[in-house]
Scaffold this motif. Sequence first.
Motif, PDB file in Angstrom:
ATOM      1  N   UNK A 114       0.826  -1.210   0.000  1.00 43.77           N
ATOM      2  CA  UNK A 114       0.000   0.000   0.000  1.00 43.77           C
ATOM      3  C   UNK A 114       0.861   1.261   0.000  1.00 43.77           C
ATOM      4  N   UNK A 115       2.185   1.063  -0.194  1.00 42.78           N
ATOM      5  CA  UNK A 115       3.151   2.172  -0.204  1.00 42.78           C
ATOM      6  C   UNK A 115       3.227   2.898   1.143  1.00 42.78           C
ATOM      7  N   UNK A 116       3.002   2.138   2.216  1.00 44.08           N
ATOM      8  CA  UNK A 116       3.106   2.707   3.551  1.00 44.08           C
ATOM      9  C   UNK A 116       4.565   2.646   4.016  1.00 44.08           C
ATOM     10  N   UNK A 117       5.043   3.746   4.568  1.00 48.82           N
ATOM     11  CA  UNK A 117       6.408   3.789   5.109  1.00 48.82           C
ATOM     12  C   UNK A 117       6.386   3.258   6.536  1.00 48.82           C
ATOM     13  N   UNK A 118       7.242   2.273   6.797  1.00 52.75           N
ATOM     14  CA  UNK A 118       7.269   1.614   8.107  1.00 52.75           C
ATOM     15  C   UNK A 118       8.422   2.162   8.938  1.00 52.75           C
ATOM     16  N   UNK A 172       7.477  10.675  10.897  1.00 51.55           N
ATOM     17  CA  UNK A 172       8.064  10.447   9.568  1.00 51.55           C
ATOM     18  C   UNK A 172       7.636   9.123   8.936  1.00 51.55           C
ATOM     19  N   UNK A 173       6.704   8.403   9.582  1.00 54.04           N
ATOM     20  CA  UNK A 173       6.290   7.093   9.082  1.00 54.04           C
ATOM     21  C   UNK A 173       4.775   7.010   8.994  1.00 54.04           C
ATOM     22  N   UNK A 174       4.302   6.113   8.142  1.00 54.01           N
ATOM     23  CA  UNK A 174       2.865   5.836   8.051  1.00 54.01           C
ATOM     24  C   UNK A 174       2.441   4.763   9.049  1.00 54.01           C
ATOM     25  N   UNK A 175       3.319   3.783   9.252  1.00 58.60           N
ATOM     26  CA  UNK A 175       3.067   2.666  10.166  1.00 58.60           C
ATOM     27  C   UNK A 175       4.211   2.601  11.176  1.00 58.60           C
ATOM     28  N   UNK A 176       3.872   2.625  12.460  1.00 60.40           N
ATOM     29  CA  UNK A 176       4.894   2.508  13.501  1.00 60.40           C
ATOM     30  C   UNK A 176       4.831   1.111  14.097  1.00 60.40           C
ATOM     31  N   UNK A 177       5.960   0.398  14.011  1.00 56.74           N
ATOM     32  CA  UNK A 177       6.059  -0.974  14.508  1.00 56.74           C
ATOM     33  C   UNK A 177       7.089  -1.032  15.629  1.00 56.74           C
ATOM     34  N   UNK A 222      12.004  -2.302   7.608  1.00 54.32           N
ATOM     35  CA  UNK A 222      11.474  -0.940   7.728  1.00 54.32           C
ATOM     36  C   UNK A 222      12.226   0.026   6.822  1.00 54.32           C
ATOM     37  N   UNK A 223      11.608   1.154   6.550  1.00 55.04           N
ATOM     38  CA  UNK A 223      12.309   2.225   5.840  1.00 55.04           C
ATOM     39  C   UNK A 223      13.110   3.104   6.807  1.00 55.04           C
ATOM     40  N   UNK A 224      12.705   3.092   8.088  1.00 54.81           N
ATOM     41  CA  UNK A 224      13.381   3.917   9.087  1.00 54.81           C
ATOM     42  C   UNK A 224      13.409   3.175  10.419  1.00 54.81           C
ATOM     43  N   UNK A 225      14.474   3.405  11.206  1.00 56.62           N
ATOM     44  CA  UNK A 225      14.601   2.796  12.529  1.00 56.62           C
ATOM     45  C   UNK A 225      15.030   3.877  13.517  1.00 56.62           C
ATOM     46  N   UNK A 226      14.599   3.727  14.774  1.00 58.73           N
ATOM     47  CA  UNK A 226      14.763   4.785  15.763  1.00 58.73           C
ATOM     48  C   UNK A 226      15.398   4.220  17.036  1.00 58.73           C
ATOM     49  N   UNK A 227      16.508   4.864  17.445  1.00 55.95           N
ATOM     50  CA  UNK A 227      17.240   4.442  18.633  1.00 55.95           C
ATOM     51  C   UNK A 227      17.529   5.669  19.494  1.00 55.95           C
ATOM     52  N   UNK A 228      17.591   5.460  20.816  1.00 60.15           N
ATOM     53  CA  UNK A 228      17.847   6.563  21.729  1.00 60.15           C
ATOM     54  C   UNK A 228      19.315   6.894  21.859  1.00 60.15           C
ATOM     55  N   UNK A 229      19.599   8.144  22.143  1.00 57.81           N
ATOM     56  CA  UNK A 229      20.983   8.597  22.315  1.00 57.81           C
ATOM     57  C   UNK A 229      21.613   8.026  23.579  1.00 57.81           C
ATOM     58  N   UNK A 230      20.793   7.678  24.582  1.00 55.11           N
ATOM     59  CA  UNK A 230      21.367   7.189  25.838  1.00 55.11           C
ATOM     60  C   UNK A 230      22.345   6.044  25.595  1.00 55.11           C
ATOM     61  N   UNK A 253      21.773  -2.278   4.600  1.00 58.49           N
ATOM     62  CA  UNK A 253      20.341  -2.224   4.886  1.00 58.49           C
ATOM     63  C   UNK A 253      19.785  -0.901   4.357  1.00 58.49           C
ATOM     64  N   UNK A 254      18.705  -0.909   3.586  1.00 54.03           N
ATOM     65  CA  UNK A 254      18.131   0.346   3.065  1.00 54.03           C
ATOM     66  C   UNK A 254      17.245   1.015   4.117  1.00 54.03           C
ATOM     67  N   UNK A 255      17.862   1.422   5.213  1.00 50.39           N
ATOM     68  CA  UNK A 255      17.130   1.942   6.370  1.00 50.39           C
ATOM     69  C   UNK A 255      17.704   3.299   6.776  1.00 50.39           C
ATOM     70  N   UNK A 256      16.832   4.271   6.970  1.00 50.14           N
ATOM     71  CA  UNK A 256      17.244   5.560   7.523  1.00 50.14           C
ATOM     72  C   UNK A 256      17.308   5.434   9.039  1.00 50.14           C
TER      73      UNK A 256
END
Length: 282
Positions: free
Chosen positions: A20-24, A47-52, A141-149, A166-169
Amino acid sequence: MNTFKKIEPLRAELLLQRQKNKKIGFVPTMGALHEGHISLVEKAKEVSDIVAVSIFVNPTQFNNPEDLKSYPRSVERDLGLLQNAGCDIVFLPEVAEMYGDQNDLKINFGALENSLEGKFRPGHFSGVGQVVSKLFNIFQPQAAFFGQKDLQQFFVIKKLIDQLSFPIDLHMVATKRENNGLAMSSRNERLNKEERLEAGLIYKTLQESAEAILNGIPLDQVVARVTELFKGSERLKLEYFEIIETDNFTKVSAISDPKKTALCIAAEIGKVRLIDNLLLNY
């Protein structure tokens, strides 16, 4: 919010969303969630359509069996927090689902895993790399999120993404802190009120040290001052305080590029090990 315990149904749902062209946007966690984790979800939502989100206490990154055994777990509370934060998908696998019968893959991150956390927790980053690689493969996913701690972990993941293509921002999200500056952590739940208050010295030390460096105080004097500060603490035991270059997490004797310099610290209080850091160009 959809929850999954098995890989294949999760993959099927994620494939449907990608069609469905959703950004994960993906947030890996080990549960016992707090405001810091929720800030990652909120950033992913921007910045994403679907948060996993994954909740998995990964055994391969614990070099201390007692630490693994005592790691806090609060799945029902975690799911409520994620629901309220607008999370779309949660993955809650068992160890057997993630690793099956074999669990012998090792990943070497070179200099990055031989200093600071890698030095004090042998095999830790190999375990991190192993589980994150698996999760990236499962979620795609198209993007991944990690904490600075967990700054060293962030750069380990960056190396993983860069070298395995990996094609991940990759996004670093600023550390969330308690009122006294203590970095929010699942481990804080194991501290009593007095220990939490005293642990505020960790961030205070980082702030004062960064200010001293920016005012031209020699680095060896800054390190010596930190050692003295912790000697005056009743409960806090300093494990390390180092001024490092973020490219390889090796100690520096002089500042060449503030944008690539960080102050990293680890200390123990009440048998709980805490880490924190400050980027010099904050």
